[in-house]
Design an enzyme around this catalytic site. Structure first.
Site, short mmCIF file in Angstrom:
data_model
loop_
_atom_site.label_atom_id
_atom_site.label_comp_id
_atom_site.label_asym_id
_atom_site.label_seq_id
_atom_site.Cartn_x
_atom_site.Cartn_y
_atom_site.Cartn_z
N GLY A 1 3.97 7.04 -3.59
CA GLY A 1 3.15 7.24 -2.58
C GLY A 1 3.51 6.73 -1.24
O GLY A 1 4.58 6.47 -1.13
N LYS B 1 -14.66 -8.09 1.56
CA LYS B 1 -14.82 -6.93 1.08
C LYS B 1 -16.11 -6.04 1.22
O LYS B 1 -16.95 -6.83 1.14
CB LYS B 1 -14.32 -6.98 -0.35
CG LYS B 1 -13.70 -5.68 -0.86
CD LYS B 1 -12.18 -5.78 -0.55
CE LYS B 1 -11.49 -4.66 -0.95
NZ LYS B 1 -9.79 -4.80 -0.78
N VAL C 1 3.66 3.55 -0.44
CA VAL C 1 4.41 2.52 -0.51
C VAL C 1 5.67 2.46 -1.16
O VAL C 1 6.49 2.11 -0.97
CB VAL C 1 3.54 1.19 -1.15
CG1 VAL C 1 4.46 -0.15 -1.19
CG2 VAL C 1 2.10 0.84 -0.43
N GLY D 1 5.22 5.59 -9.22
CA GLY D 1 4.23 6.07 -8.03
C GLY D 1 5.23 6.13 -6.88
O GLY D 1 5.74 5.21 -6.25
#
Ligand code: NAI
Length: 344
Positions: free
Chosen positions: A179, A80, A181, A177
């Site tokens: 968005g 990351k 996805v 949500g």
């Protein structure tokens, strides 16, 4: 804990702190584990109180990627990057710095999108290194990452439906949500015949879902109190607190949002109530599978590869029932075992 302790506790292989002297931009790159293969993990841009907090976040996120890769049966490990945001950050210089550092790692670490990193930022990285997946590389590249995530969530939902003694078509799914996805998940669920109830802070999105999918709409603050078969969180993390889990009127949970439980105690509440929860990092691995397969083999992962998410979800739900342990706890155990015994 000092940063050294944090790195040792997570058994992290490598942490780089890099700085663009002229621009005053700083980033932390953590390569957690390359025993299964090169590290994979996106770039997060966030504000941190100090460098130690940024190192701790990068290491924790990289470790989570190791578990996610292992559960997705990828020949890859976790990494990351965090970019330390501050007022007046020279964003281009910061992402160029990340790109140069990823290039220097020479394929030991592949990166891509995460919170705070958009397509424009990824293009800056991609100008410096080939070891990056862009978010929506439709013509060349891994394919549509959000669509793959939704496909993987649907596969996991199929396994969950089976354990609930139902077909996806019989389910009432509450999607939080709409968005990248959440919208695609609604499209797939609608196509499969499921009934939808949706919430988003953007009223225009819910209105579109009502028209396109015949979805019922509830206010954002009501979605976790809305009776449904499956709650599909596709917005933020930290939605499932112990208190919410005590009353969640659902038989199952399966969605894309990362770190959806506030902690192990919240997951334990759902388990005690007999609510079957597919661990988020199992259900939402589609984008990772697509990105990693592209990076490692230069091919696009096909639907069959994404369907294996369903098999893993089913395995965990079955074991959770037999062993009377929350699926999230089992997932972590299985991931640690797989990470320590890389594919031959
Ligand atoms: P997005 O930013 O495109 O969509 C999030 C949606 O949630 C937006 O429409 C937003 O208005 C809505 N939202 C925000 N707060 C809300 C609230 N309180 N109640 C209801 N809706 C709310 O994000 P994306 O890409 O769709 O990702 C969704 C989740 O899945 C995130 O947690 C992300 O970390 C996770 N995820 C996404 C992957 C991907 O491929 N995009 C891969 C793995 C995980």
């Amino acid at each position: 804990m000092t940063s050294t302790d944090v790195i040792a506790a997570a058994d992290c292989e490598q942490v780089l702190v890099v700085r663009d002297r002229a621009a005053g931009a700083t980033a932390v790159l953590a390569v957690h584990d390359t025993r299964r293969g090169p590290a994979h993990g996106g770039i997060r841009r966030a504000r941190y109180p100090d460098l130690g907090a940024a190192v701790a976040d990068a290491v924790a996120l990289a470790q989570a990627m190791t578990w996610k890769c292992a559960l997705a049966e990828l020949p890859a490990g976790g990494g990351k990057t965090v970019v330390l945001d501050h007022d007046g950050l020279d964003r281009t210089a910061a992402y160029r710095l990340v790109g140069r550092t990823v290039a220097q790692l020479g394929g030991r670490y592949f990166t891509g999108p995460d919170v705070g990193t958009g397509d424009d930022d990824l293009r800056v990285v991609a100008a410096e290194t080939p070891f990056v997946a862009t978010a929506t590389a439709a013509d060349a590249g891994p394919g549509d990452l959000a669509a793959a995530t939704a496909t993987g969530v649907l596969a996991a939902l199929g396994a969950l439906a089976e354990r609930l003694g139902a077909r996806v078509a019989d389910l009432r799914v509450a999607v939080q949500g709409l968005g990248a996805v959440g919208w695609q998940l609604c499209r797939l669920l609608h196509g499969a015949g499921a009934h939808l109830v949706v919430a988003d802070v953007l009223a225009v999105r819910t209105a579109e879902a009502a028209t396109a999918f015949g979805a019922a709409v509830v206010a954002p603050e009501r979605i976790t109190a809305t009776p449904c078969d499956v709650f599909a969180p596709c917005a933020l993390g930290g939605v499932l607190t112990p208190a919410v889990c005590e009353q969640l009127p659902a038989r199952g949970v399966c969605g894309a949002a990362n770190n959806v439980f506030t902690g192990a105690d919240a997951a334990a509440v759902l388990h005690r109530r007999g609510v079957l929860a597919v661990p988020d990092f199992v259900a939402n691995a589609g984008a990772l599978i697509l990105g990693a397969t592209w990076h490692l083999q230069r091919v696009r992962a096909d639907a069959a590869r994404l369907q294996r998410i369903g098999a893993t979800a089913g395995l965990l739900l079955d074991r959770a029932r037999t062993e009377d342990v929350p699926p999230a706890v089992l997932a972590l155990q299985l991931a640690r075992e797989r990470a320590a015994a890389p594919p031959g």
